[in-house]
Each structure stands twice: as structure tokens, then as C-alpha cells.
Motif scaffolding. Structure first.
Motif: not given
Length: 421
Positions: A129-134, A182-183
Motif C-alpha cells: 500500500a505504501f509502495i503504491e502511494s509513492l 520503505i521510503e
């Protein structure tokens, strides 16, 4: 006094080389050292740290300098201090700044230190989910120590998710990847900034730039580092002042506030974006090969700085740096960084004494009077000069003086300082 330098790489060789002519030092031991450190002192080895402690007490060792991150994270500095032995290097609690990327990022958030937007997680669904937000590219990091190789810069969402999955399942980096960070990717230029710290006060050394990729043009796989130079002209006085005020000062204050005052070398990996420095990561020791180009810049006071950091008395320490430039070019073995290489004999040709350069040895063994490349990063050729061009010329002259089968090195070290793309 007698001192011990813990470690076996080019970093430890460079520290020994920088201290070898110090009149107050009666002897240098390397624990365990490499095939060339025996030229500077005596190599020692023990089956466990308690044997080393017993040796240090029996010899009344005046200072222990810990080079690599693993013994620092493992608490060697704490054990030495508990036995009344003076040590340059942070405690295990303070070494979490490198030992856990998740701890470091949360620490930066707590103390308002500028860093990339991130999450730390052990959950794959949350990761996706966080990957897809970046925006692309995306940085995925294993939490624990991975010898400088636990960072993936993914150029697609699929690659980022795959990297996260393999880390979390323990396939990539074992237990070091069971928690990941993840950043967002920061696009700018990198600096390596080193502060010698005594818990409260600090000295900032000239900024360096490292070259992580194996091949010219910053291509190929990441390595432990293929070369470095210092001072880096891209590190303007304004940028360095901001690094001090927005990153180093709050870090030392935060560590003291958390009951883990930081003494030793604080290595700030910096990304400068539109003239604003952001913290990429902390290391808790000298970088390698940055150490090889920083130590030779000390005209005097290197031992005083190490002792003052260990004693908590850095404020009154005097030292002097040369107004010169150093360039270091790593010469690696044939199959680095993919696999171990076959042992190869090293042939060294003498250089004209007017060439201001030297070699810092790392992955070497000794048989009789001969040195052998034993794989990995074998040595660093360091050139010094009045400017970057002169230092570069001297470094590559030293490279040309070394022969062994399968040697490889980059031909474009310090290209950024020369304004080349």
C-alpha cells in the motif's frame, strides 16, 4: 602507550598508517588485521572477546579504536569500558543508529531531523500500500546490518514489491530483513559527512563523496565503495552549517536525551536536494573508502581527537588539517562483488618519491615477503595534491604501479568534482 585497532580492512590500515609516527604510541596492535597491517604493527587474534579483554588489561592498552560496525552493534565498546579500557567507538545502544534502519528513521522523526518520507513495517500488505502511494523510483531497505548491501532502489512498483517480499521472507538478507524501511527516493547529490563526537561536542571533518557502483558512469551493482575524494567542493560552507545545525546537533542532543550519548564517529549519509540537506542514513564508524581519504588530511592532532572523544573532552582539543585534496581509487579482485575470487600475487612497482601517494591495503594476505589479493576490495590507491586534478593524477599513477591478475577499478573517480557527467 600501546593501542589496538579492531578490524581488518583498508579503513583500519589507514588509521594505523595515520598514527604510526605518533611519538606517544609505543606499539600498534591490529585485531585481527590483514596481511599488510603487520607492516605497521602486530596482528593479534583471539577465539573470543574475553580473551581480547584479558590481553588489553595485561598489556595496559591505552586506547582501543573500533573500526567496523558489527563489533560496535554487538557491544564490544561497552565491554571494554566496563573493564576500564579507554575506547573510541559508541555503545551498543548508540550504535542502533546504524544497527537498525527502522530505529534511525523513527529517531529522525522524533527529533525533527530532515529525512525522506517513510514507513517501517514487517507486514507485506502494508508495504504494498505504501509502495503504491509513492512516485518512482522507490527505496526499500532491510532494517539490520547487511554490510552496506541492504538497500534496493526499485525502478518499478513490481520490483519494489518483490524486494519487500523477499526481504520480509528472509530470502534476501535473513533476519536483517524481517523488518524493512520503505521510503521516497530523493533526487540530488550525495555527501558523506563525518563528525568526531564525545557525547556532546563534535568536530566535523571535510565532506567526502563516495562512488558506490562498480562501473564507470555509476553503472553496475552497488558495492562497499569503489573510490572517494575529499574535500568535496559541492559541500559549500552553507550546506555544511545546515548539516551541523539540522542533523548533527539534534542527533547528539537526542541521543543524550534517550540515555545513549554518542561518542566516536558519526557518519551522516546526506542527500542534498535543491541546496537542502536530508539525512539518508547514519553509520557509527568511518566509511570505507572515505576513511582512506580523510585520515591523510590530518597534519597533526589525530590521536588527540581519538583520545578526547573517548574521554569526553573534545572541546579543548587542538588539531590541524592540511589544505589539500585526497582521492582514493579502490582496486578490487576479478569477481567482486559477485563472488569470491582466486588468490593472486600482487606485484608492486616503486614510484618516484615526488608522486604524493600511498596504498591502504584491505583484502590481502601475506606469504613470506609477498602480498596476495584474497578477494573483494583488495586495496585503495590514495593520491594527495594541491587540487583535485593533482590528487587524481597521483592516485591513478599509484594504480598503474600495481599488478595482479583480474584487478578491476573505476577510471572516473571524482568525476563530479571535475564537473563531468
Amino acid at each position: 602507550m600501546e593501542i589496538v585497532i579492531v578490524g581488518s580492512g583498508g579503513r583500519e590500515y589507514s588509521i594505523g598508517l595515520g598514527l604510526q609516527n605518533e611519538c606517544r604510541i609505543d606499539g600498534i596492535y591490529f585485531y585481527p588485521g590483514n596481511g599488510a597491517t603487520s607492516r605497521l604493527g602486530k596482528n593479534i587474534d583471539f577465539s573470543n572477546d574475553q580473551e581480547f579483554i584479558n590481553f588489553a588489561l595485561a598489556r595496559q592498552i591505552g586506547l582501543v579504536i573500533i573500526g567496523p560496525e558489527a563489533p560496535l552493534v554487538g557491544g564490544l565498546a561497552d565491554t571494554l569500558r566496563e573493564n576500564g579500557i579507554l575506547v573510541f567507538g559508541p555503545s551498543a545502544k548508540a550504535a542502533r543508529l546504524e544497527g537498525s534502519k527502522a530505529y534511525m528513521k523513527e529517531f529522525a522523526k522524533r527529533y525533527g531531523i530532515p529525512t525522506a518520507n517513510f514507513i517501517q513495517t514487517s507486514d507485506y500488505t502494508e508495504s504494498c500500500a505504501f509502495i503504491e502511494s509513492l512516485n518512482l523510483p522507490i527505496v526499500v531497505k532491510a532494517d539490520g546490518l547487511c554490510a552496506g548491501k541492504g538497500v534496493i532502489i526499485a525502478t518499478s512498483y513490481e520490483e519494489a514489491k518483490k524486494a519487500a517480499k523477499e526481504m520480509l521472507e528472509g530470502k534476501s538478507f535473513g533476519n536483517s530483513g524481517k523488518t524493512i524501511v520503505i521510503e521516497e527516493y530523493l533526487d540530488g547529490f550525495e555527501l558523506s559527512v563525518f563528525a568526531l563526537c564525545d557525547g556532546r561536542d563534535f568536530i566535523v571533518l571535510p565532506a567526502a563523496q563516495d562512488h558506490k557502483r562498480l562501473l564507470d558512469g555509476d553503472k553496475g551493482p552497488n558495492t562497499g565503495g569503489m573510490g572517494a575524494y575529499a574535500p568535496a567542493p559541492l559541500a559549500t560552507p552553507q550546506i555544511l552549517e545546515e548539516i551541523k545545525s539540522s542533523i548533527i546537533v539534534p542527533t547528539l542532543e537526542g541521543m543524550e536525551n534517550e540515555g545513549s550519548p554518542f561518542s566516536g564517529t558519526l557518519f551522516c549519509g546526506i542527500m542534498v536536494v535543491k541546496n537542502k540537506p536530508y539525512l539518508l542514513e547514519f553509520n557509527v564508524r568511518f566509511g570505507d573508502p572515505e576513511c582512506e581519504v580523510l585520515i591523510p588530511l590530518f597534519k597533526n592532532g589525530l590521536l588527540d581527537c581519538f583520545l578526547a572523544c573517548a574521554k569526553g573532552d573534545l572541546k579543548n582539543t587542538k588539531f590541524e588539517l592540511e589544505s589539500k585534496t585526497c582521492v582514493g581509487v579502490v582496486v578490487a579482485s576479478k569477481d567482486y562483488p559477485y563472488k569470491n575470487s582466486k588468490k593472486e600475487k600482487i606485484i608492486l612497482e616503486s614510484l618516484n618519491k615526488e608522486v604524493e601517494s600511498h596504498i591502504s591495503f584491505a583484502g590481502v594476505s601475506k606469504e613470506g615477503e609477498d602480498l596476495f589479493a584474497t578477494g573483494g576490495r583488495v586495496l585503495v590507491c590514495v593520491g594527495k595534491g594541491n587540487n583535485i586534478q593533482e590528487a587524481l593524477k597521483n592516485a591513478y599513477k599509484q594504480v598503474e604501479s600495481i599488478k595482479f591478475n583480474g584487478r578491476q577499478y573505476r577510471k572516473d573517480i571524482a568525476y563530479q568534482a571535475l564537473g563531468e557527467k
